[in-house]
Design a protein around this motif. Structure first.
Motif, PDB file in Angstrom:
ATOM      1  N   UNK A  22       0.795  -1.275  -0.112  1.00 15.15           N
ATOM      2  CA  UNK A  22       0.070   0.080  -0.090  1.00 15.15           C
ATOM      3  C   UNK A  22       0.884   1.223  -0.268  1.00 15.15           C
ATOM      4  N   UNK A  23       2.036   1.296   0.589  1.00 17.02           N
ATOM      5  CA  UNK A  23       2.877   2.322   0.599  1.00 17.02           C
ATOM      6  C   UNK A  23       3.197   2.630  -0.942  1.00 17.02           C
ATOM      7  N   UNK A  24       3.865   1.702  -1.471  1.00 16.17           N
ATOM      8  CA  UNK A  24       4.131   2.014  -2.969  1.00 16.17           C
ATOM      9  C   UNK A  24       3.164   2.503  -3.792  1.00 16.17           C
ATOM     10  N   UNK A  25       1.963   1.901  -3.602  1.00 13.81           N
ATOM     11  CA  UNK A  25       0.807   2.625  -4.632  1.00 13.81           C
ATOM     12  C   UNK A  25       0.456   3.837  -3.969  1.00 13.81           C
ATOM     13  N   UNK A  26       0.497   4.378  -2.746  1.00 10.95           N
ATOM     14  CA  UNK A  26       0.289   5.787  -2.337  1.00 10.95           C
ATOM     15  C   UNK A  26       1.544   6.719  -2.476  1.00 10.95           C
ATOM     16  N   UNK A  27       2.607   6.249  -2.496  1.00 10.27           N
ATOM     17  CA  UNK A  27       3.937   7.241  -2.709  1.00 10.27           C
ATOM     18  C   UNK A  27       4.937   6.382  -3.515  1.00 10.27           C
ATOM     19  N   UNK A  28       4.884   6.238  -4.750  1.00 13.46           N
ATOM     20  CA  UNK A  28       5.961   5.257  -5.265  1.00 13.46           C
ATOM     21  C   UNK A  28       7.315   6.136  -5.513  1.00 13.46           C
ATOM     22  N   UNK A  29       7.208   7.197  -5.205  1.00 18.59           N
ATOM     23  CA  UNK A  29       8.375   8.322  -5.153  1.00 18.59           C
ATOM     24  C   UNK A  29       9.217   7.947  -4.073  1.00 18.59           C
ATOM     25  N   UNK A  30       8.683   7.692  -2.995  1.00 16.49           N
ATOM     26  CA  UNK A  30       9.308   7.427  -1.737  1.00 16.49           C
ATOM     27  C   UNK A  30       9.482   6.042  -1.315  1.00 16.49           C
ATOM     28  N   UNK A  31       8.699   5.106  -1.688  1.00 15.35           N
ATOM     29  CA  UNK A  31       8.668   3.847  -1.028  1.00 15.35           C
ATOM     30  C   UNK A  31       8.675   2.783  -2.097  1.00 15.35           C
ATOM     31  N   UNK A  32       9.532   1.495  -1.975  1.00 14.82           N
ATOM     32  CA  UNK A  32       9.582   0.663  -2.873  1.00 14.82           C
ATOM     33  C   UNK A  32       9.482  -0.449  -2.280  1.00 14.82           C
ATOM     34  N   UNK A  33       9.567  -1.794  -2.788  1.00 12.89           N
ATOM     35  CA  UNK A  33       9.655  -3.185  -2.023  1.00 12.89           C
ATOM     36  C   UNK A  33      10.643  -4.038  -2.762  1.00 12.89           C
ATOM     37  N   UNK A  34      11.484  -4.596  -1.887  1.00 12.36           N
ATOM     38  CA  UNK A  34      12.547  -5.640  -2.234  1.00 12.36           C
ATOM     39  C   UNK A  34      12.016  -6.705  -2.900  1.00 12.36           C
ATOM     40  N   UNK A  35      12.983  -7.827  -3.223  1.00 14.64           N
ATOM     41  CA  UNK A  35      12.393  -9.042  -3.762  1.00 14.64           C
ATOM     42  C   UNK A  35      11.445  -9.897  -3.111  1.00 14.64           C
ATOM     43  N   UNK A  36      11.419  -9.504  -2.011  1.00 16.24           N
ATOM     44  CA  UNK A  36      10.519 -10.285  -0.920  1.00 16.24           C
ATOM     45  C   UNK A  36       9.320  -9.423  -0.488  1.00 16.24           C
ATOM     46  N   UNK A  37       9.257  -8.218  -0.966  1.00 15.48           N
ATOM     47  CA  UNK A  37       8.015  -7.636  -0.822  1.00 15.48           C
ATOM     48  C   UNK A  37       8.145  -6.472   0.435  1.00 15.48           C
ATOM     49  N   UNK A  38       9.220  -6.736   0.894  1.00 12.00           N
ATOM     50  CA  UNK A  38       9.493  -5.766   2.135  1.00 12.00           C
ATOM     51  C   UNK A  38       9.649  -4.330   1.766  1.00 12.00           C
ATOM     52  N   UNK A  39       9.148  -3.378   2.514  1.00  9.50           N
ATOM     53  CA  UNK A  39       9.369  -1.902   2.284  1.00  9.50           C
ATOM     54  C   UNK A  39      10.659  -1.636   1.981  1.00  9.50           C
ATOM     55  N   UNK A  40      11.061  -0.518   1.469  1.00  7.81           N
ATOM     56  CA  UNK A  40      12.360   0.152   1.187  1.00  7.81           C
ATOM     57  C   UNK A  40      11.995   1.547   1.220  1.00  7.81           C
ATOM     58  N   UNK A  41      12.766   2.338   1.806  1.00  5.77           N
ATOM     59  CA  UNK A  41      12.655   3.804   1.738  1.00  5.77           C
ATOM     60  C   UNK A  41      13.374   4.362   0.667  1.00  5.77           C
ATOM     61  N   UNK A  42      12.849   4.873  -0.311  1.00  2.00           N
ATOM     62  CA  UNK A  42      13.564   5.144  -1.529  1.00  2.00           C
ATOM     63  C   UNK A  42      14.293   6.533  -1.521  1.00  2.00           C
ATOM     64  N   UNK A  43      13.194   7.701  -1.019  1.00  2.62           N
ATOM     65  CA  UNK A  43      13.777   9.045  -0.846  1.00  2.62           C
ATOM     66  C   UNK A  43      13.575   9.116   0.651  1.00  2.62           C
ATOM     67  N   UNK A  44      14.613   9.346   1.149  1.00  2.00           N
ATOM     68  CA  UNK A  44      14.746   9.616   2.796  1.00  2.00           C
ATOM     69  C   UNK A  44      14.208  11.098   3.117  1.00  2.00           C
ATOM     70  N   UNK A  45      14.500  11.869   2.192  1.00  2.00           N
ATOM     71  CA  UNK A  45      13.657  13.325   2.340  1.00  2.00           C
ATOM     72  C   UNK A  45      12.729  13.685   1.352  1.00  2.00           C
ATOM     73  N   UNK A  46      11.689  13.270   1.382  1.00  2.00           N
ATOM     74  CA  UNK A  46      10.563  13.490   0.019  1.00  2.00           C
ATOM     75  C   UNK A  46      10.291  15.260   0.236  1.00  2.00           C
ATOM     76  N   UNK A  47      10.159  15.758  -0.928  1.00  2.00           N
ATOM     77  CA  UNK A  47       9.873  17.084  -1.218  1.00  2.00           C
ATOM     78  C   UNK A  47       8.568  17.146  -0.407  1.00  2.00           C
ATOM     79  N   UNK A  48       8.139  18.534  -0.294  1.00  2.00           N
ATOM     80  CA  UNK A  48       7.078  19.055   0.484  1.00  2.00           C
ATOM     81  C   UNK A  48       5.608  18.282  -0.239  1.00  2.00           C
ATOM     82  N   UNK A  49       5.815  18.627  -1.498  1.00  8.33           N
ATOM     83  CA  UNK A  49       4.569  18.190  -2.244  1.00  8.33           C
ATOM     84  C   UNK A  49       4.301  16.821  -2.122  1.00  8.33           C
TER      85      UNK A  49
END
Length: 71
Positions: A22-49
Motif C-alpha cells: 500500500x505504501x508503494x501505491x500511495x507514494x511510489x516516489x518515496x517507497x519501494x519493495x525488495x524482492x521479498x516485498x519488504x518496504x524500502x525507503x527510496x527517498x529519505x527526504x521527500x519534497x514537501x509536495x
C-alpha cells in the motif's frame, strides 16, 4: 531509517512489514519493495509536495510499519 525535511520525519520498519504494498501505491516516489516485498525507503527526504502521499502511505499500512512524525 529516519530523515527530516521541512519538519517531516519518515520512518520504516522493514522487520514489521508484511509486503502489502500500500505504501508503494500511495507514494511510489518515496517507497519501494525488495524482492521479498519488504518496504524500502527510496527517498529519505521527500519534497514537501509528497508529504500528503507519505501520510496516506502510513495510514494505509496494515501493520503500521511506516511512521510519520511532524512538529
Amino acid at each position: 531509517m529516519t530523515e527530516e525535511r521541512d519538519g517531516l520525519h519518515v520512518t520504516v520498519q522493514p522487520d514489521v512489514c508484511i509486503g502489502a504494498g500500500q505504501c508503494v501505491l500511495a507514494a511510489p516516489e518515496v517507497f519501494d519493495q525488495d524482492d521479498d516485498g519488504v518496504v524500502q525507503l527510496v527517498d529519505e527526504a521527500p519534497e514537501h509536495e509528497l508529504h500528503r502521499d507519505v501520510r496516506l502511505a502510513a495510514a494505509r499500512c496494515p501493520v503500521e510499519a511506516i511512521g510519520v512524525v511532524e512538529p
